[in-house]
Write a protein that holds these residues in place. Structure first.
Motif, PDB file in Angstrom:
ATOM      1  N   CYS A 142      -1.212  44.445   6.826  1.00 15.18           N
ATOM      2  CA  CYS A 142      -0.869  43.942   5.759  1.00 15.18           C
ATOM      3  C   CYS A 142       0.185  42.572   6.026  1.00 15.18           C
ATOM      4  CB  CYS A 142       0.122  44.893   4.932  1.00 15.18           C
ATOM      5  SG  CYS A 142      -0.945  46.229   4.258  1.00 15.18           S
TER       6      CYS A 142
ATOM      7  N   ALA B 252      -5.849  42.363   9.861  1.00 11.80           N
ATOM      8  CA  ALA B 252      -5.345  41.301   8.890  1.00 11.80           C
ATOM      9  C   ALA B 252      -6.338  40.261   8.120  1.00 11.80           C
ATOM     10  CB  ALA B 252      -4.075  40.577   9.643  1.00 11.80           C
TER      11      ALA B 252
ATOM     12  N   CYS C 117      -6.129  41.689   5.005  1.00  6.05           N
ATOM     13  CA  CYS C 117      -4.805  42.200   4.265  1.00  6.05           C
ATOM     14  C   CYS C 117      -4.767  43.261   3.449  1.00  6.05           C
ATOM     15  CB  CYS C 117      -4.208  40.740   3.869  1.00  6.05           C
ATOM     16  SG  CYS C 117      -3.557  39.536   5.066  1.00  6.05           S
TER      17      CYS C 117
ATOM     18  N   VAL D 175      -7.228  35.139   2.014  1.00 10.73           N
ATOM     19  CA  VAL D 175      -6.128  35.210   3.100  1.00 10.73           C
ATOM     20  C   VAL D 175      -6.281  33.875   3.914  1.00 10.73           C
ATOM     21  CG1 VAL D 175      -5.686  36.253   5.438  1.00 10.73           C
ATOM     22  CG2 VAL D 175      -6.563  37.612   3.316  1.00 10.73           C
TER      23      VAL D 175
END
Length: 395
Positions: A51, A253, A256, A296
């Protein structure tokens, strides 16, 4: 309902493969999480590095909601707009050539292994090729990924594993050279070892491996699943070394929070490895996952996440070094960017983690005796100060 009620319910139906902490997390905002009883936790684990944007990021949520209202799945028999956009942005960030989206990091490792073996098969027309991996590494729990994970504890119950894997010592170039044979098709390593204890590769080690690969037509696979996507201050940790892999794996990530991974190939590996029929996935690269990936990259750019990591990480390093000076059971800090570890001696890391949780702080462990810090990349220096306060209370 209380945490204990949900935990009792879950334990009756879940396969017990995790020793979970006795907390039922329900929601989050920024770098804070909240359990079902309303207790708040400062998050310095980020879902094990997933995250990066924290929780409740408006643009990220809007992108997912917009995609949900359109279509969730098409299969890879067809193209989708999010697929094309996400792939283009990942290629731009990595400077590589082709991408295959997966559902997880372990699947990305599996694909990278297959690509390397197919490359070698096309190169010399035979099978029986070998891969060199690193001791104390971690690449995943599936059989192929487990086979290149240098930890007997993880491997032992599931042997025999995939054959043709040799192990060398991380950051010991002579050890790697000793394992190279005419059958070697790839060398795989984490640019920064994560689960093994937060050990960055030494520049001369990575440069030496790259030279071996170039001289012997061996593919270099760098696992950036945990250390990639901005965590070290660049899109991918290898970019700080100037050593470009032939194949890179990423996940965590990358989405995310939405489960997604990828393996990315340079032109050499892409043009002479996997072809239609060699590899596939039903869910990999689906529109929802790719909408998350695309969002992202956009948010990282708009919010200057990489610059923020470069600005914030030295402050975290400074504060961790001050703790080491203050407490004799803290021995050494190591890491890159917002991927930091502090070695503990004379105390059980698990006890510290549990006490930290009592004090509303989430931190992780690594390598058995290391406190691991993988906060959301959006943390502030004030968040670092609060983390230190709660961690000291836990000591």
């Amino acid at each position: 309902m209380k945490n204990s009620s949900y935990i009792e319910q879950a334990e009756q139906v879940l396969l017990h493969t995790y020793n979970r902490f006795p907390v039922v997390l329900e929601k989050g905002r920024g770098v804070w999480l909240e359990d079902v009883e309303g207790k708040e936790y400062l998050d310095f684990g980020a879902g094990i590095g997933v995250c990066a944007l924290g929780y409740g990021e408006p643009e990220y949520q809007e992108a997912l909601q917009n995609q949900i209202s359109k279509i969730l799945h098409t299969s890879n028999l067809y193209y989708s707009v999010p697929l094309a956009k996400a792939a283009e942005k990942l290629i731009k960030a990595s400077g590589m050539s082709r991408v295959f989206f997966t559902n997880s990091g372990a699947e990305a490792i599996e694909g990278a292994i297959k690509a390397a073996r197919k490359y070698a098969f096309l190169r010399d027309g035979r099978t029986g090729h070998e891969i060199i991996a690193m001791e104390h590494s971690f690449h995943g729990r599936s059989i192929g990924a487990l086979s290149v994970t240098g930890n007997d504890h993880y491997q032992e119950p599931f042997r025999p594993l995939m054959g043709g894997v040799r192990f060398a010592s991380f950051n010991d170039l002579e050890s790697v050279k000793a394992q190279v044979t005419e059958n070697t098709c790839a060398i795989i390593l984490e640019t920064v070892q994560g689960e093994g204890g937060i050990f960055p590769a030494k520049p001369e080690f990575l440069e030496g491996i790259k030279k071996i690969c170039q001289e012997k037509d061996i593919l270099l696979i760098l696992d950036e699943i945990q250390c990639g996507m901005g965590r070290t201050g660049s899109w991918f940790a290898w970019q700080q070394y100037g050593v470009k892999p032939d194949i890179m794996t990423c996940a965590k990530a990358l989405g995310c929070g939405v489960p997604v991974g990828a393996f990315v190939l340079n032109e050499k590996a892409a043009c002479a490895s996997l072809v239609p029929g060699d590899h596939g996935t039903t869910y990999g690269g689906n529109p929802l996952a790719c909408a998350a990936v695309s969002a992202v990259f956009d948010i990282f750019e708009k919010q200057g996440i990489l610059s923020h990591v470069k600005d914030t990480a030295p402050y975290l390093e400074q504060k961790l070094e001050e703790l080491i000076e203050k407490y004799d059971f803290l021995k050494e800090r190591r890491g890159m960017g917002l991927m930091q570890g502090v070695e503990v001696e004379g105390r059980l890391v698990g006890d510290i983690l549990r006490k930290a949780l009592d004090n509303g702080l989430i931190v992780l462990s690594a390598g058995g005796n290391v406190l691991r810090f993988l906060p959301p990349l959006v943390i502030s220096k004030e968040d670092v100060d609060e983390m230190v306060r709660r961690l000291e209370a836990s000591f």
